[in-house]
Write a protein that holds these residues in place. Sequence first.
Motif, PDB file in Angstrom:
ATOM      1  N   TYR A   1      32.731   0.044 -41.132  1.00 41.93           N
ATOM      2  CA  TYR A   1      32.302   1.063 -42.096  1.00 41.93           C
ATOM      3  C   TYR A   1      31.004   1.730 -41.647  1.00 41.93           C
TER       4      TYR A   1
ATOM      5  N   THR B   1      30.594   5.675 -40.834  1.00 46.11           N
ATOM      6  CA  THR B   1      29.578   6.458 -41.534  1.00 46.11           C
ATOM      7  C   THR B   1      28.648   7.140 -40.546  1.00 46.11           C
ATOM      8  N   GLN B   2      28.226   6.436 -39.501  1.00 49.15           N
ATOM      9  CA  GLN B   2      27.341   7.026 -38.508  1.00 49.15           C
ATOM     10  C   GLN B   2      27.994   8.240 -37.859  1.00 49.15           C
TER      11      GLN B   2
ATOM     12  N   ARG C   1      30.488  10.074 -39.044  1.00 47.28           N
ATOM     13  CA  ARG C   1      30.634  11.141 -40.041  1.00 47.28           C
ATOM     14  C   ARG C   1      29.327  11.921 -40.194  1.00 47.28           C
ATOM     15  N   MET C   2      28.218  11.202 -40.256  1.00 48.40           N
ATOM     16  CA  MET C   2      26.930  11.856 -40.462  1.00 48.40           C
ATOM     17  C   MET C   2      26.483  12.638 -39.226  1.00 48.40           C
TER      18      MET C   2
ATOM     19  N   CYS D   1      34.029  15.611 -44.380  1.00 50.50           N
ATOM     20  CA  CYS D   1      33.653  14.252 -43.959  1.00 50.50           C
ATOM     21  C   CYS D   1      34.397  13.178 -44.736  1.00 50.50           C
TER      22      CYS D   1
ATOM     23  N   TYR E   1      34.262  12.843 -48.225  1.00 48.83           N
ATOM     24  CA  TYR E   1      33.647  12.530 -49.515  1.00 48.83           C
ATOM     25  C   TYR E   1      34.248  13.446 -50.568  1.00 48.83           C
TER      26      TYR E   1
ATOM     27  N   ALA F   1      24.389   9.580 -49.182  1.00 50.19           N
ATOM     28  CA  ALA F   1      24.660   8.892 -47.918  1.00 50.19           C
ATOM     29  C   ALA F   1      23.943   9.597 -46.764  1.00 50.19           C
TER      30      ALA F   1
ATOM     31  N   VAL G   1      21.000   8.051 -44.133  1.00 52.16           N
ATOM     32  CA  VAL G   1      21.177   8.011 -42.684  1.00 52.16           C
ATOM     33  C   VAL G   1      20.180   8.923 -41.969  1.00 52.16           C
TER      34      VAL G   1
ATOM     35  N   PRO H   1      23.923   1.982 -42.505  1.00 48.79           N
ATOM     36  CA  PRO H   1      24.612   2.771 -43.521  1.00 48.79           C
ATOM     37  C   PRO H   1      25.533   1.957 -44.416  1.00 48.79           C
ATOM     38  N   ALA H   2      26.141   0.922 -43.896  1.00 46.56           N
ATOM     39  CA  ALA H   2      27.059   0.124 -44.713  1.00 46.56           C
ATOM     40  C   ALA H   2      26.303  -0.676 -45.762  1.00 46.56           C
TER      41      ALA H   2
ATOM     42  N   SER I   1      24.260   1.482 -48.725  1.00 47.27           N
ATOM     43  CA  SER I   1      24.958   1.984 -49.894  1.00 47.27           C
ATOM     44  C   SER I   1      24.924   0.961 -51.024  1.00 47.27           C
TER      45      SER I   1
END
Length: 98
Positions: A19, A23-24, A26-27, A47, A49, A58, A62, A88-89, A92
């Motif tokens: 995850y 997330t990394q 995606r950002m 992304c 969301y 989020a 990041v 990031p995991a 959250s």
Amino acid sequence: MEPTTFSRALRAATGMPPYAYLTQHRMQWAQCALSAGQSVTDVALACGYANPSRFAAAFRRVAGCTPSAWAAQGTTHPGPIRRTDVDPASSSRGRRNR
């Protein structure tokens, strides 16, 4: 491949759980898209969301700033910012890496 095996292999290769890795990436993509002038809502949806406010939270965890502030920097920024003190995991859920 079993999910547990995949998770362990990814963590061994990247140092991150699946995850956090997702997330990394995606950002990083979001940072590029925002710098290119796409709207925050469009980037949030692209992304994955469903809620732009969750994306903004989020993104701030990041990147260290809001998506709007990042977009205002435009293309003058040298590249993606990665905060090394936050996972990031776990962020959250309000926990910090140590």
